[in-house]
Structures are given as C-alpha cells and as structure tokens.
Design an enzyme around this catalytic site. Sequence first.
Site, short mmCIF file in Angstrom:
data_model
loop_
_atom_site.label_atom_id
_atom_site.label_comp_id
_atom_site.label_asym_id
_atom_site.label_seq_id
_atom_site.Cartn_x
_atom_site.Cartn_y
_atom_site.Cartn_z
N GLY A 80 0.81 -1.21 0.00
CA GLY A 80 0.00 0.00 0.00
C GLY A 80 0.84 1.27 0.00
N SER A 81 0.40 2.28 0.70
CA SER A 81 1.00 3.61 0.63
C SER A 81 2.42 3.68 1.20
CB SER A 81 0.11 4.62 1.34
OG SER A 81 -1.10 4.81 0.62
N THR A 82 2.88 2.64 1.88
CA THR A 82 4.26 2.66 2.36
C THR A 82 5.24 2.76 1.18
OG1 THR A 82 4.35 0.24 2.38
CG2 THR A 82 3.74 1.35 4.44
N PHE A 83 4.86 2.28 0.00
CA PHE A 83 5.72 2.35 -1.18
C PHE A 83 5.85 3.77 -1.73
CE2 PHE A 83 6.49 -1.99 -3.43
CZ PHE A 83 7.16 -2.44 -2.33
N LYS A 84 5.01 4.68 -1.26
CA LYS A 84 5.12 6.06 -1.71
C LYS A 84 6.45 6.68 -1.27
CE LYS A 84 0.13 6.78 -1.87
NZ LYS A 84 -1.06 7.33 -1.20
#
Length: 235
Positions: A80-84
Amino acid sequence: MILTIDSQLQCLLESTLRRAGRAAGVVMNVETGEVLAMASVPNYDPNQFIPSISSKKWGEYRANPCDPLINRSISAYTPGSTFKLATAVSGARAGLGDKIYSCDGFIQYGNHKVGCWIWNQSKGRHGSEDVRKAIQQSCNPYFNRLANAAGPQMMAETFDLLNLGRPTGIELPNEKSGIVIGSKIWKQQFPGTPVTPVDTAFLSIGQGVSAATPLQLAAMVSAIANGGKYYRPRL
C-alpha cells in the site's frame, strides 16, 4: 553469540501488537541496522515443541485461522502507501525532488481510473502539491505522476537500492523476497513482459504487482531516517 534484541522493547512491542489481534512489527536502530524488537501475533509457545509437540496441540495450531505459525515480520504482503516513500526517493534520484503536480482526484489510464482516497470518499481533490505535502496527504495521483515521470527503470533501480523485491538476508529462515514489477528478479520470471505506465502507477502506491515484508519496510524507513545509508537488518 549476543542478540541485538532489547527484551524490554520486545515485551512492549508484543503487548502492543496483541491489541490488534493479528499484526507484525519491527523496531530497528537506524544507525546500525540492529533489530531491537521483532514480533508477529498471534504467535506460539516454542516450549510446546520440546521434546516434541503433541498431535492435539499441533492440530490446534494448524487449524487456527489466524496462522500463529507464520512469522508475519518476514512474510510478504501488499504494501500500500508505504511504497510512496520509495517512489519519492525514485523521484529525487531522477531530479524530480522539487516537482509539483496537481491532484485532480484521479488519473485516467485508458479506460481505468486510479483514484485518490479523497476522490473515492467524496469526489474531492488535493490540488497542487510538492512531495512533502503529497506524503502528508498520502495522495495517489501525485505519486502516480511522479513514478511515470521517473520511469519504470528508475523505479526498479531505486527499489532495488532499498532492498525491496529481494530478501534482506537477516539471519532467519523462510524470509520472503516480496515483489517489485520491473525488477531484475521479476524480469527473470517474466521475460519479455513490458511494464506499462499503469503498472508503474500502481507500483508507486504499493498496489498491483507489488509485495513487501514489514522487515523490508522498516529497513527502508531506517535508510530515509538516517539520511540515506541502507543497513542490512541483523540480529
């Protein structure tokens, strides 16, 4: 041999995670890579395996839908958004660290819309943002655009530098590698398969063909926190 685990931190982490019921957590020293605490809940009592576990207890563990025998800390999940954060590093390496993009609520890829959470909730939009605000707002369209501008090769190279898509090498068995579309490992498994703009967009927000372990993500955040040095996690 002396472990890096801090017993008090370990106890605190396990007690905190049990409130969630099913979770994992990793605490690292960002300056050394030492793992100070690592936990996966629900877990099991290793004393029950000495000298050997009873068939009844083994059956209970195996039948438990919460999978207490799995170490979630080194198992791979959709990040999820951790890859941002990894996408932000990719943009910086591509010379796009100061880039401003507009969030209009979604981005259209052919017939498919990649929507921002604010659009999905209320048809809202974030407007113009730099990377700091985009991280704060967790804005999907910003990182979709940033990743497409950086390109799939830069994304794959940066994710590789952050040790995403391959095992960290920590001294534990059965560590999963995760998945990064476009990486060398992925290309070996799917030779000749192109990485499309929508693939890159989904990778930027940790969706689509992507997976990571909590340990990998903790090591990535540690590298950002210490100013850019990646330390292999160790026990």
